[in-house]
Motif scaffolding. Structure first.
Motif, PDB file in Angstrom:
ATOM      1  N   ILE A 149     141.029  -4.120 -23.774  1.00 35.71           N
ATOM      2  CA  ILE A 149     141.695  -3.842 -22.494  1.00 35.71           C
ATOM      3  C   ILE A 149     140.730  -3.162 -21.530  1.00 35.71           C
ATOM      4  O   ILE A 149     140.655  -3.509 -20.344  1.00 35.71           O
ATOM      5  N   ILE A 150     139.963  -2.198 -22.042  1.00 32.76           N
ATOM      6  CA  ILE A 150     138.978  -1.509 -21.199  1.00 32.76           C
ATOM      7  C   ILE A 150     137.911  -2.492 -20.720  1.00 32.76           C
ATOM      8  O   ILE A 150     137.571  -2.543 -19.531  1.00 32.76           O
ATOM      9  N   GLN A 151     137.390  -3.296 -21.625  1.00 35.86           N
ATOM     10  CA  GLN A 151     136.337  -4.251 -21.253  1.00 35.86           C
ATOM     11  C   GLN A 151     136.850  -5.287 -20.250  1.00 35.86           C
ATOM     12  O   GLN A 151     136.168  -5.610 -19.275  1.00 35.86           O
ATOM     13  N   GLN A 152     138.066  -5.787 -20.465  1.00 37.07           N
ATOM     14  CA  GLN A 152     138.668  -6.747 -19.526  1.00 37.07           C
ATOM     15  C   GLN A 152     138.853  -6.116 -18.151  1.00 37.07           C
ATOM     16  O   GLN A 152     138.550  -6.730 -17.130  1.00 37.07           O
ATOM     17  N   GLY A 153     139.384  -4.895 -18.142  1.00 41.12           N
ATOM     18  CA  GLY A 153     139.592  -4.197 -16.872  1.00 41.12           C
ATOM     19  C   GLY A 153     138.295  -3.972 -16.124  1.00 41.12           C
ATOM     20  O   GLY A 153     138.239  -4.119 -14.899  1.00 41.12           O
ATOM     21  N   CYS A 154     137.248  -3.647 -16.856  1.00 46.11           N
ATOM     22  CA  CYS A 154     135.939  -3.440 -16.223  1.00 46.11           C
ATOM     23  C   CYS A 154     135.391  -4.748 -15.670  1.00 46.11           C
ATOM     24  O   CYS A 154     134.819  -4.768 -14.569  1.00 46.11           O
ATOM     25  N   ARG A 155     135.572  -5.840 -16.419  1.00 52.17           N
ATOM     26  CA  ARG A 155     135.108  -7.145 -15.920  1.00 52.17           C
ATOM     27  C   ARG A 155     135.823  -7.501 -14.615  1.00 52.17           C
ATOM     28  O   ARG A 155     135.195  -7.946 -13.649  1.00 52.17           O
ATOM     29  N   LYS A 156     137.131  -7.297 -14.576  1.00 50.75           N
ATOM     30  CA  LYS A 156     137.914  -7.619 -13.373  1.00 50.75           C
ATOM     31  C   LYS A 156     137.446  -6.803 -12.174  1.00 50.75           C
ATOM     32  O   LYS A 156     137.435  -7.298 -11.057  1.00 50.75           O
ATOM     33  N   VAL A 209     140.869   6.324 -20.464  1.00 49.39           N
ATOM     34  CA  VAL A 209     142.142   5.912 -21.052  1.00 49.39           C
ATOM     35  C   VAL A 209     142.621   4.695 -20.262  1.00 49.39           C
ATOM     36  O   VAL A 209     142.181   4.464 -19.130  1.00 49.39           O
ATOM     37  N   GLU A 210     143.494   3.915 -20.847  1.00 50.94           N
ATOM     38  CA  GLU A 210     143.933   2.675 -20.205  1.00 50.94           C
ATOM     39  C   GLU A 210     144.592   2.938 -18.847  1.00 50.94           C
ATOM     40  O   GLU A 210     144.451   2.142 -17.921  1.00 50.94           O
ATOM     41  N   ALA A 211     145.270   4.071 -18.708  1.00 47.89           N
ATOM     42  CA  ALA A 211     145.926   4.416 -17.442  1.00 47.89           C
ATOM     43  C   ALA A 211     144.925   4.618 -16.306  1.00 47.89           C
ATOM     44  O   ALA A 211     145.304   4.633 -15.141  1.00 47.89           O
ATOM     45  N   PRO A 257     143.679   1.212 -13.172  1.00 44.52           N
ATOM     46  CA  PRO A 257     144.052   0.911 -11.788  1.00 44.52           C
ATOM     47  C   PRO A 257     143.277   1.709 -10.737  1.00 44.52           C
ATOM     48  O   PRO A 257     143.145   1.256  -9.601  1.00 44.52           O
ATOM     49  N   VAL A 258     142.770   2.886 -11.089  1.00 46.23           N
ATOM     50  CA  VAL A 258     142.089   3.735 -10.101  1.00 46.23           C
ATOM     51  C   VAL A 258     140.579   3.809 -10.306  1.00 46.23           C
ATOM     52  O   VAL A 258     139.902   4.559  -9.614  1.00 46.23           O
ATOM     53  N   MET A 259     140.065   3.046 -11.231  1.00 43.79           N
ATOM     54  CA  MET A 259     138.616   3.059 -11.476  1.00 43.79           C
ATOM     55  C   MET A 259     137.922   2.135 -10.488  1.00 43.79           C
ATOM     56  O   MET A 259     138.356   1.007 -10.272  1.00 43.79           O
ATOM     57  N   GLN A 260     136.833   2.652  -9.889  1.00 41.81           N
ATOM     58  CA  GLN A 260     136.032   1.863  -8.955  1.00 41.81           C
ATOM     59  C   GLN A 260     134.666   2.506  -8.796  1.00 41.81           C
ATOM     60  O   GLN A 260     134.480   3.665  -9.124  1.00 41.81           O
ATOM     61  N   ASN A 261     133.730   1.743  -8.301  1.00 42.25           N
ATOM     62  CA  ASN A 261     132.441   2.253  -7.865  1.00 42.25           C
ATOM     63  C   ASN A 261     131.739   3.131  -8.901  1.00 42.25           C
ATOM     64  O   ASN A 261     131.465   4.299  -8.650  1.00 42.25           O
ATOM     65  N   GLY A 262     131.457   2.561 -10.071  1.00 39.67           N
ATOM     66  CA  GLY A 262     130.780   3.370 -11.071  1.00 39.67           C
ATOM     67  C   GLY A 262     130.395   2.596 -12.308  1.00 39.67           C
ATOM     68  O   GLY A 262     130.333   1.361 -12.291  1.00 39.67           O
ATOM     69  N   ILE A 263     130.142   3.354 -13.370  1.00 44.02           N
ATOM     70  CA  ILE A 263     129.809   2.784 -14.669  1.00 44.02           C
ATOM     71  C   ILE A 263     130.739   3.394 -15.715  1.00 44.02           C
ATOM     72  O   ILE A 263     131.273   4.486 -15.529  1.00 44.02           O
ATOM     73  N   VAL A 264     130.901   2.663 -16.823  1.00 42.74           N
ATOM     74  CA  VAL A 264     131.868   3.028 -17.851  1.00 42.74           C
ATOM     75  C   VAL A 264     131.191   3.044 -19.216  1.00 42.74           C
ATOM     76  O   VAL A 264     130.390   2.159 -19.528  1.00 42.74           O
ATOM     77  N   PHE A 265     131.551   4.033 -20.030  1.00 43.32           N
ATOM     78  CA  PHE A 265     131.081   4.129 -21.412  1.00 43.32           C
ATOM     79  C   PHE A 265     132.314   4.197 -22.303  1.00 43.32           C
ATOM     80  O   PHE A 265     133.208   5.008 -22.058  1.00 43.32           O
ATOM     81  N   HIS A 266     132.326   3.350 -23.344  1.00 44.36           N
ATOM     82  CA  HIS A 266     133.515   3.249 -24.191  1.00 44.36           C
ATOM     83  C   HIS A 266     133.122   2.966 -25.633  1.00 44.36           C
ATOM     84  O   HIS A 266     132.154   2.251 -25.880  1.00 44.36           O
ATOM     85  N   GLY A 267     133.880   3.508 -26.563  1.00 45.44           N
ATOM     86  CA  GLY A 267     133.675   3.234 -27.980  1.00 45.44           C
ATOM     87  C   GLY A 267     134.650   2.187 -28.472  1.00 45.44           C
ATOM     88  O   GLY A 267     135.818   2.198 -28.102  1.00 45.44           O
ATOM     89  N   THR A 268     134.179   1.288 -29.340  1.00 44.24           N
ATOM     90  CA  THR A 268     135.052   0.212 -29.827  1.00 44.24           C
ATOM     91  C   THR A 268     136.114   0.711 -30.797  1.00 44.24           C
ATOM     92  O   THR A 268     137.072  -0.001 -31.071  1.00 44.24           O
ATOM     93  N   ALA A 269     135.950   1.918 -31.335  1.00 44.04           N
ATOM     94  CA  ALA A 269     136.950   2.481 -32.264  1.00 44.04           C
ATOM     95  C   ALA A 269     137.692   3.649 -31.615  1.00 44.04           C
ATOM     96  O   ALA A 269     138.158   4.552 -32.299  1.00 44.04           O
ATOM     97  N   ASP A 270     137.815   3.610 -30.305  1.00 44.16           N
ATOM     98  CA  ASP A 270     138.508   4.671 -29.569  1.00 44.16           C
ATOM     99  C   ASP A 270     140.013   4.534 -29.782  1.00 44.16           C
ATOM    100  O   ASP A 270     140.613   3.554 -29.342  1.00 44.16           O
ATOM    101  N   PRO A 271     140.662   5.504 -30.445  1.00 44.11           N
ATOM    102  CA  PRO A 271     142.098   5.397 -30.687  1.00 44.11           C
ATOM    103  C   PRO A 271     142.947   5.632 -29.436  1.00 44.11           C
ATOM    104  O   PRO A 271     144.142   5.360 -29.439  1.00 44.11           O
ATOM    105  N   TRP A 272     142.341   6.109 -28.362  1.00 40.38           N
ATOM    106  CA  TRP A 272     143.081   6.403 -27.134  1.00 40.38           C
ATOM    107  C   TRP A 272     143.113   5.217 -26.167  1.00 40.38           C
ATOM    108  O   TRP A 272     143.876   5.233 -25.192  1.00 40.38           O
ATOM    109  N   ALA A 273     142.257   4.226 -26.386  1.00 41.18           N
ATOM    110  CA  ALA A 273     142.217   3.093 -25.468  1.00 41.18           C
ATOM    111  C   ALA A 273     141.689   1.867 -26.198  1.00 41.18           C
ATOM    112  O   ALA A 273     140.653   1.927 -26.845  1.00 41.18           O
ATOM    113  N   ASP A 274     142.389   0.760 -26.064  1.00 44.33           N
ATOM    114  CA  ASP A 274     141.989  -0.494 -26.689  1.00 44.33           C
ATOM    115  C   ASP A 274     140.717  -1.017 -26.033  1.00 44.33           C
ATOM    116  O   ASP A 274     140.646  -1.179 -24.806  1.00 44.33           O
ATOM    117  N   ALA A 275     139.705  -1.268 -26.853  1.00 47.24           N
ATOM    118  CA  ALA A 275     138.397  -1.688 -26.344  1.00 47.24           C
ATOM    119  C   ALA A 275     138.493  -2.955 -25.506  1.00 47.24           C
ATOM    120  O   ALA A 275     137.859  -3.055 -24.452  1.00 47.24           O
TER     121      ALA A 275
END
Length: 184
Positions: free
Chosen positions: A134-141, A109-111, A114-132
């Motif tokens: 925003i998640i992709q940008q946050g992961c890039r940062k 979830v987008e919340a 701020p606390v995500m680190q040291n790992g890998i992420v899996f996300h769906g582009t049609a996830d109604p709980w989190a904007d794709a």
């Protein structure tokens, strides 16, 4: 010694596909398994920042109770595998207690960002709980590898069983590669 701790989502427990198969993979690589479970959530939290915060705090408190007797420094490798709100709980728990765990984040979830680190992420582009985006940008940062699945929802499903099975195979291959890398 290795430990894998599983942090489910609110409605996505550890016997659903993403956590079930990743748990089997971790066990196969010699990880001791611990599962966190939660209860007592409202059903109508999506879209309400206040209710989401309340659910997070409730889940974190329950995780702390489940994990209070775990001696994390006994383990040479600690892996946190999390789903949905569990991604925020796993990241916050790691930060609060200085575990320095490795993470597999399924549909954060987008919340969680701020606390995500040291790992890998899996996300769906049609996830109604989190904007794709925003998640992709946050992961890039944060320089976190983010694997996105086209038209996949919050369970990383598309509605087409054959596509879902192909996606699940791909997800579990990437998950296994990550887990295997922790055992070297």
């Amino acid at each position: 010694m290795r430990l894998a701790v599983f942090f489910p989502g609110i409605g996505y427990h550890c016997d659903k596909p993403l956590l079930y198969y990743s748990r089997k993979l971790a066990a196969g690589y010699g990880f001791e398994i611990t599962e966190v479970s939660y209860e007592g959530f409202r059903r109508d939290i999506r879209g309400s920042e206040e209710k989401m915060r309340e659910a997070f705090e409730n889940a974190l408190m329950q995780a702390e109770q489940v994990l209070e007797h775990v001696t994390f420094n006994r383990y040479e490798t600690v892996l946190f595998v999390s789903k949905s709100i569990g991604t925020a709980v796993a990241g916050a728990y790691d930060a609060k207690y200085g575990i320095r765990a490795h993470h597999i984040f399924y549909t954060p979830v987008e919340a969680s960002l701020p606390v995500m680190q040291n790992g890998i992420v899996f996300h769906g582009t049609a996830d109604p709980w989190a904007d794709a985006e925003i998640i992709q940008q946050g992961c890039r940062k944060k320089e976190l590898p983010c694997y996105s699945y086209e038209a996949a929802n919050h369970s990383l499903e598309t509605g087409n069983v054959q596509n879902d099975l192909k996606n699940m195979q791909d997800i579990m291959e990437k998950t296994e590669k990550y887990i295997r890398g922790l055992t070297k």
